[in-house]
Design a protein around this motif. Structure first.
Motif, PDB file in Angstrom:
ATOM      1  N   ARG A   1       7.308  46.408  -9.470  1.00  0.00           N
ATOM      2  CA  ARG A   1       6.054  45.813  -9.013  1.00  0.00           C
ATOM      3  C   ARG A   1       5.734  46.240  -7.585  1.00  0.00           C
ATOM      4  O   ARG A   1       4.630  45.976  -7.097  1.00  0.00           O
ATOM      5  CB  ARG A   1       6.133  44.280  -9.113  1.00  0.00           C
TER       6      ARG A   1
ATOM      7  N   LEU B   1      19.125  38.854  -8.827  1.00  0.00           N
ATOM      8  CA  LEU B   1      19.206  40.243  -9.282  1.00  0.00           C
ATOM      9  C   LEU B   1      18.614  40.349 -10.690  1.00  0.00           C
ATOM     10  O   LEU B   1      18.165  41.404 -11.123  1.00  0.00           O
ATOM     11  CB  LEU B   1      20.665  40.706  -9.338  1.00  0.00           C
TER      12      LEU B   1
ATOM     13  N   THR C   1      13.793  44.153  -6.223  1.00  0.00           N
ATOM     14  CA  THR C   1      14.169  43.395  -7.426  1.00  0.00           C
ATOM     15  C   THR C   1      12.928  42.811  -8.103  1.00  0.00           C
ATOM     16  O   THR C   1      13.045  42.070  -9.067  1.00  0.00           O
ATOM     17  CB  THR C   1      15.139  42.249  -7.061  1.00  0.00           C
ATOM     18  N   ARG C   2      11.751  43.153  -7.559  1.00  0.00           N
ATOM     19  CA  ARG C   2      10.513  42.678  -8.203  1.00  0.00           C
ATOM     20  C   ARG C   2      10.145  43.641  -9.321  1.00  0.00           C
ATOM     21  O   ARG C   2       9.380  44.579  -9.126  1.00  0.00           O
ATOM     22  CB  ARG C   2       9.379  42.587  -7.168  1.00  0.00           C
ATOM     23  N   VAL C   3      10.732  43.421 -10.491  1.00  0.00           N
ATOM     24  CA  VAL C   3      10.487  44.345 -11.591  1.00  0.00           C
ATOM     25  C   VAL C   3       9.962  43.587 -12.801  1.00  0.00           C
ATOM     26  O   VAL C   3      10.268  42.417 -13.006  1.00  0.00           O
ATOM     27  CB  VAL C   3      11.769  45.115 -11.989  1.00  0.00           C
ATOM     28  N   ARG C   4       9.127  44.257 -13.557  1.00  0.00           N
ATOM     29  CA  ARG C   4       8.569  43.669 -14.776  1.00  0.00           C
ATOM     30  C   ARG C   4       9.144  44.420 -15.967  1.00  0.00           C
ATOM     31  O   ARG C   4       9.108  45.647 -16.005  1.00  0.00           O
ATOM     32  CB  ARG C   4       7.040  43.778 -14.754  1.00  0.00           C
ATOM     33  N   VAL C   5       9.691  43.667 -16.912  1.00  0.00           N
ATOM     34  CA  VAL C   5      10.260  44.293 -18.105  1.00  0.00           C
ATOM     35  C   VAL C   5       9.130  44.761 -19.016  1.00  0.00           C
ATOM     36  O   VAL C   5       8.168  44.025 -19.258  1.00  0.00           O
ATOM     37  CB  VAL C   5      11.192  43.304 -18.841  1.00  0.00           C
TER      38      VAL C   5
ATOM     39  N   PHE D   1      21.955  45.108 -16.992  1.00  0.00           N
ATOM     40  CA  PHE D   1      21.172  43.932 -16.615  1.00  0.00           C
ATOM     41  C   PHE D   1      21.004  43.764 -15.109  1.00  0.00           C
ATOM     42  O   PHE D   1      20.876  42.654 -14.612  1.00  0.00           O
ATOM     43  CB  PHE D   1      21.775  42.653 -17.229  1.00  0.00           C
ATOM     44  N   ARG D   2      21.025  44.887 -14.383  1.00  0.00           N
ATOM     45  CA  ARG D   2      20.710  44.811 -12.959  1.00  0.00           C
ATOM     46  C   ARG D   2      19.227  45.156 -12.800  1.00  0.00           C
ATOM     47  O   ARG D   2      18.836  46.309 -12.921  1.00  0.00           O
ATOM     48  CB  ARG D   2      21.586  45.774 -12.150  1.00  0.00           C
ATOM     49  N   PHE D   3      18.431  44.130 -12.526  1.00  0.00           N
ATOM     50  CA  PHE D   3      16.984  44.292 -12.471  1.00  0.00           C
ATOM     51  C   PHE D   3      16.573  44.771 -11.084  1.00  0.00           C
ATOM     52  O   PHE D   3      15.929  44.051 -10.319  1.00  0.00           O
ATOM     53  CB  PHE D   3      16.293  42.976 -12.843  1.00  0.00           C
ATOM     54  N   VAL D   4      17.002  46.001 -10.765  1.00  0.00           N
ATOM     55  CA  VAL D   4      16.763  46.561  -9.433  1.00  0.00           C
ATOM     56  C   VAL D   4      16.128  47.942  -9.583  1.00  0.00           C
ATOM     57  O   VAL D   4      16.600  48.766 -10.372  1.00  0.00           O
ATOM     58  CB  VAL D   4      18.096  46.694  -8.645  1.00  0.00           C
TER      59      VAL D   4
ATOM     60  N   ARG E   1       8.901  38.498 -18.114  1.00  0.00           N
ATOM     61  CA  ARG E   1       9.410  39.664 -18.850  1.00  0.00           C
ATOM     62  C   ARG E   1      10.212  40.522 -17.915  1.00  0.00           C
ATOM     63  O   ARG E   1       9.959  40.632 -16.782  1.00  0.00           O
ATOM     64  CB  ARG E   1       8.262  40.492 -19.402  1.00  0.00           C
TER      65      ARG E   1
END
Lengths: 121, 239
Positions: free
Chosen positions: A74, B187, A95-99, A85-88, B239
């Protein structure tokens, strides 16, 4: 998670498609799953084998496509796959990520057999 | 002579359930009821937090609780002195689903609540996959469980809006770092709000209650500003 009930729902949706399209039988059911879909592939396939015979989909093959967990940053807009599962974001460390994929269990498409209309003489 | 036809669908198998949940969420928002799905392992303090919440508001706020358990109505009995409560006994089911919630709602005989808490079955896995029409998903993590837990249950923490670190009075006795736990959770879900509470002493409960009140006010503002009624008032599941 709850593969048996997911398969029940899947088979009911495909059976409805078969009826809507006046099909004779279902050949192939293609589905997509990812790391966050809450589905374990082996249990999914076992549940499918157990249930398919008792439905309008009997004889159908299940094809499972495994997709990675994908995301878009984002902050910098980079598109990437999430590992472990590291949303980076690998580009800017945000770490502001959209799946964007891999968190659902999706019905992609279905091959059905239909009777060809008799050709007019 | 038969021919093969491919029917393209490309749809979430749970799309219909999700649509139903979104519709209910919107309806709750219109009625001014903030729905909070409370999740955690067994024994993390979900019921205690709700008791402390009810005591803090002390009838100044209209709250109700739907509480799910495999067996017994012990949690409902604990909460009954403080607010309307309906026990959902799931038999063997390890999580709640919308039909159970609907059945529980019917037992109240009214829907005039400002806050509806759904205390889910203690389980950090299956409940994560079920949208109960909530506006807020809150996951509790007690300090005795260890600060390494968020990374082990990514779906639960990814789909939550709030993490509540509970049993904070035990912090001097256990090797638990609130910062490590919250950092680990962030995280997975950057937007997580975090609260540290002790329901026994009431520490941190006022801040948690204030957050719920503000979230409800925001929900009502969003719902009335929403020009197109088909829009979901708030998208709760990240999401």
């Amino acid at each position: 998670m709850h593969e048996a009930s997911l398969v029940r729902s899947l088979l009911s949706q495909v059976s409805n498609l078969l009826l809507e399209h006046n099909g004779e039988s279902v050949e192939i059911i293609r589905v997509e799953m990812g790391p966050l879909s809450g589905v374990e592939r082996l249990l999914l396939e076992i549940a499918f084998e157990q249930q398919v015979h008792d439905t309008l989909c009997r004889g159908a093959t299940l094809q499972v496509e495994e997709v990675p967990l994908s995301a878009v940053c984002r902050d910098c807009g980079d598109e990437f796959d999430i590992e472990r599962f590291r949303f980076v974001c690998p580009s800017c460390n945000s770490t502001r990520v959209r799946v964007t994929g891999g968190d659902e269990f999706r019905l992609l498409d279905v091959d059905i057999q239909t009777k060809e209309e008799a050709l007019p003489r | 002579m038969n021919t093969t036809t491919t029917i393209h669908v490309n749809r979430d198998v749970k799309a219909e359930l999700k649509r139903q949940a979104a519709e209910m969420r919107e309806e709750f928002a219109r009625r001014g009821t903030l729905v909070i799905n409370v999740l955690s392992s067994p024994g993390s303090g979900k019921t205690s937090l709700l008791e402390a919440t009810a005591k803090h508001w002390h009838n100044r706020r209209r709250m109700a609780v739907l509480v799910g358990d495999l067996a017994t109505d012990r949690d409902a009995q604990r909460l009954a002195p403080f607010c309307p409560v309906a026990q959902l006994t799931t038999g063997g089911a390890c999580h709640l689903e919308i039909p159970l919630v609907q059945r529980g709602l019917e037992t109240f005989g009214t829907d005039d609540f400002e806050f509806l808490f759904i205390e889910n079955v203690g389980n950090l896995v299956c409940p994560a996959s079920h949208d109960l029409a909530e506006h807020l998903r809150v996951v509790l993590l007690s300090v005795t469980e260890g600060d390494d837990k968020p990374g082990k249950y990514p779906k639960m923490f990814r789909t939550s809006n709030v993490v509540v670190i509970s049993k904070s009075d035990l912090l001097p006795y256990v090797p638990f770092s609130v910062k490590a736990a919250v950092d680990d959770a962030r995280l997975i879900q950057h937007d997580l709000r975090d609260f540290t509470v002790c329901s026994l002493t009431g520490d941190g409960v006022a801040g948690w209650c204030r957050f719920l009140e503000e979230t409800r006010e925001q929900m009502i503002a969003d719902a009335s500003a929403s020009a197109t009624p088909t829009l979901s008032a708030r998208e709760p599941l990240a999401r």
